[in-house]
Design a protein around this motif. Structure first.
Motif, short mmCIF file in Angstrom:
data_model
loop_
_atom_site.label_atom_id
_atom_site.label_comp_id
_atom_site.label_asym_id
_atom_site.label_seq_id
_atom_site.Cartn_x
_atom_site.Cartn_y
_atom_site.Cartn_z
N LYS A 33 1.50 -9.36 -5.42
CA LYS A 33 0.87 -10.21 -4.40
C LYS A 33 1.90 -10.74 -3.41
CE LYS A 33 -2.56 -12.92 -5.45
NZ LYS A 33 -3.40 -13.97 -6.07
N ASN A 34 3.06 -11.13 -3.91
CA ASN A 34 4.11 -11.62 -3.01
C ASN A 34 4.57 -10.55 -2.04
OD1 ASN A 34 4.13 -14.20 -4.11
ND2 ASN A 34 5.76 -13.74 -5.58
N ALA A 35 4.48 -9.29 -2.47
CA ALA A 35 4.87 -8.17 -1.60
C ALA A 35 3.78 -7.82 -0.60
CB ALA A 35 5.20 -6.95 -2.45
N GLY A 36 2.55 -8.27 -0.85
CA GLY A 36 1.44 -7.93 0.03
C GLY A 36 0.64 -6.73 -0.42
N ALA A 37 0.90 -6.26 -1.65
CA ALA A 37 0.17 -5.12 -2.19
C ALA A 37 -1.07 -5.60 -2.93
CB ALA A 37 1.06 -4.33 -3.15
N ALA A 38 -2.02 -4.69 -3.12
CA ALA A 38 -3.14 -4.97 -4.02
C ALA A 38 -2.60 -4.95 -5.45
CB ALA A 38 -4.23 -3.93 -3.85
N THR A 39 -3.28 -5.65 -6.36
CA THR A 39 -2.79 -5.73 -7.73
C THR A 39 -3.90 -5.50 -8.73
OG1 THR A 39 -3.11 -8.14 -7.73
CG2 THR A 39 -0.91 -7.33 -7.17
N ALA A 40 -3.50 -4.94 -9.88
CA ALA A 40 -4.42 -4.72 -10.99
C ALA A 40 -3.76 -5.18 -12.27
CB ALA A 40 -4.80 -3.25 -11.10
N GLY A 41 -4.49 -5.93 -13.08
CA GLY A 41 -3.99 -6.36 -14.37
C GLY A 41 -4.62 -5.56 -15.48
N VAL A 42 -3.83 -5.16 -16.47
CA VAL A 42 -4.35 -4.44 -17.63
C VAL A 42 -4.32 -5.36 -18.84
CG1 VAL A 42 -3.58 -2.24 -16.68
CG2 VAL A 42 -2.12 -3.43 -18.33
N THR A 43 -5.34 -5.23 -19.69
CA THR A 43 -5.53 -6.21 -20.76
C THR A 43 -4.92 -5.81 -22.10
OG1 THR A 43 -7.67 -5.21 -21.31
CG2 THR A 43 -7.69 -7.03 -19.73
N TRP A 44 -4.29 -4.64 -22.17
CA TRP A 44 -3.77 -4.18 -23.47
C TRP A 44 -2.29 -4.50 -23.67
CZ3 TRP A 44 -6.02 -0.80 -19.86
CH2 TRP A 44 -5.13 -0.10 -19.05
N GLY A 45 -1.69 -5.23 -22.75
CA GLY A 45 -0.28 -5.57 -22.88
C GLY A 45 -0.07 -6.92 -23.53
N VAL A 46 0.84 -7.71 -22.96
CA VAL A 46 1.24 -8.96 -23.61
C VAL A 46 0.40 -10.16 -23.19
CG1 VAL A 46 3.61 -8.17 -23.88
CG2 VAL A 46 2.98 -9.45 -21.83
N GLU A 77 0.32 -2.01 2.66
CA GLU A 77 -1.13 -2.19 2.76
C GLU A 77 -1.90 -1.07 2.06
OE1 GLU A 77 0.91 -2.03 5.36
OE2 GLU A 77 1.04 -4.13 6.00
N THR A 78 -1.23 0.03 1.75
CA THR A 78 -1.91 1.16 1.11
C THR A 78 -1.45 1.34 -0.34
OG1 THR A 78 -0.25 2.82 1.77
CG2 THR A 78 -2.03 2.33 3.33
N ALA A 79 -0.86 0.27 -0.91
CA ALA A 79 -0.29 0.38 -2.26
C ALA A 79 -0.97 -0.56 -3.24
CB ALA A 79 1.20 0.07 -2.21
N LEU A 80 -0.97 -0.13 -4.49
CA LEU A 80 -1.49 -0.92 -5.61
C LEU A 80 -0.39 -1.05 -6.65
CD1 LEU A 80 -3.97 -2.17 -7.21
CD2 LEU A 80 -4.25 0.12 -8.19
N MET A 94 -9.97 8.14 -2.52
CA MET A 94 -8.89 7.35 -3.10
C MET A 94 -8.52 6.21 -2.16
SD MET A 94 -6.56 6.82 -5.46
CE MET A 94 -6.55 8.30 -6.45
N ARG A 95 -8.53 4.99 -2.68
CA ARG A 95 -8.31 3.81 -1.84
C ARG A 95 -6.85 3.56 -1.51
NH1 ARG A 95 -11.51 -0.96 -4.81
NH2 ARG A 95 -10.77 -2.09 -2.97
N PHE A 96 -5.91 4.18 -2.25
CA PHE A 96 -4.50 3.89 -2.07
C PHE A 96 -3.69 5.18 -1.97
CE2 PHE A 96 -6.43 0.45 -4.50
CZ PHE A 96 -6.12 -0.65 -3.71
N SER A 97 -2.60 5.11 -1.22
CA SER A 97 -1.73 6.29 -1.12
C SER A 97 -0.61 6.25 -2.15
CB SER A 97 -1.14 6.38 0.29
OG SER A 97 -0.40 5.21 0.61
N ALA A 98 -0.39 5.08 -2.76
CA ALA A 98 0.63 4.96 -3.81
C ALA A 98 0.16 3.96 -4.85
CB ALA A 98 1.97 4.51 -3.23
N VAL A 99 0.40 4.28 -6.11
CA VAL A 99 0.15 3.35 -7.20
C VAL A 99 1.47 3.15 -7.95
CG1 VAL A 99 -1.17 2.80 -9.26
CG2 VAL A 99 -2.24 4.12 -7.42
N CYS A 110 -1.74 11.20 -4.79
CA CYS A 110 -1.26 9.82 -4.78
C CYS A 110 0.17 9.75 -5.31
CB CYS A 110 -2.18 8.97 -5.66
SG CYS A 110 -1.84 7.21 -5.60
N HIS A 111 1.02 8.98 -4.62
CA HIS A 111 2.39 8.76 -5.09
C HIS A 111 2.37 7.86 -6.33
CE1 HIS A 111 4.19 10.49 -1.50
NE2 HIS A 111 3.38 9.75 -0.76
N ILE A 112 3.28 8.13 -7.27
CA ILE A 112 3.39 7.34 -8.49
C ILE A 112 4.81 6.80 -8.60
CG2 ILE A 112 3.31 7.36 -11.01
CD1 ILE A 112 1.29 9.65 -10.82
N GLY A 113 4.92 5.49 -8.80
CA GLY A 113 6.23 4.87 -8.95
C GLY A 113 6.24 3.85 -10.07
#
Length: 212
Positions: free
Chosen positions: A171-184, A155-158, A1-6, A98-101
């Motif tokens: 990105k402004n927070a310094g976290a990695a980011t993922a975009g999902v295509t099923w939203g708006v 640094e360990t969050a997505l 697992m690449r991240f400790s929190a998503v 993995c933590h979930i928030g």
């Protein structure tokens, strides 16, 4: 697992509330004798509701906000549903330790209610909602607040979301980011924001988390 929190956005990412939002605006704008195109409404999803209401109604923004909130609370549970596979994803993340928030611009009471209606609340360790920060998306404060509560380095969050505001916030927070295509947002709109990954289903996110 690449991240400790998503961390996840809520509306349009974990739960399908687009119809709820559109119906709430159609009703409340109509009550004030106002109107807005569907595309205009969709482009505001992810921003604080009060700001959107002032954008649509000018000095009647507070009136629109109250009408929207009162009406939405009467129809909320009928419209909210999880996107397919979300429960399975959360079970997978928990198995991996993995933590979930949740980081959302939604009011806290409805954020918790939406999670409960979708059956996702039992997985979530922290919810940072509208009332929890002074600055909101796309500013970094909401993501940083959630990570501070979890005790997780950025640094360990997505951060996962469906709108440009989500990607910018992460990105402004310094976290990695993922975009999902099923939203708006369209894939093109998400691509312009430069997320670390764009996914078309939750399996693709799992693959990314595993470094594939």
């Amino acid at each position: 697992m690449r991240f400790s929190a998503v961390l996840f956005d809520l509306d349009g990412t974990l739960v399908d509330t687009v119809s709820l939002i559109l119906e709430s605006f159609r009703y409340s704008l109509g009550k004030l004798g106002l109107e807005a195109e569907e595309k205009e409404i969709l482009n505001t999803i992810g921003l604080p509701l009060i700001d959107v209401c002032y954008g649509f109604a000018g000095d009647r923004g507070e009136e629109l906000f109250k009408c929207y909130v009162d009406y939405q609370e009467t129809i909320h549970d009928r419209y909210v549903k999880e996107y397919a596979g979300t429960t399975d994803l959360f079970e997978y993340l928990k198995e991996k330790g993995c933590h979930i928030g949740i980081v959302t611009s939604k009011r806290k009471v409805l954020a918790h209610r939406g999670l409960a209606v979708a059956g996702l609340d039992k997985f979530v360790e922290v919810v940072v909602a509208l009332e929890d920060t002074e600055a909101h998306k796309p500013e970094p404060e909401p993501v940083l607040k959630a990570l501070d509560i979890l005790g997780v380095p950025v640094e360990t969050a997505l951060y996962v979301g469906d709108s440009p505001y989500d990607i910018r916030c992460g990105k402004n927070a310094g976290a990695a980011t993922a975009g999902v295509t099923w939203g708006v947002s369209t894939e093109e709109q998400l691509f312009k924001e430069g997320p670390d990954v764009i996914v078309h289903d939750w399996q693709e996110l799992k693959d990314f988390l595993e470094g594939q």
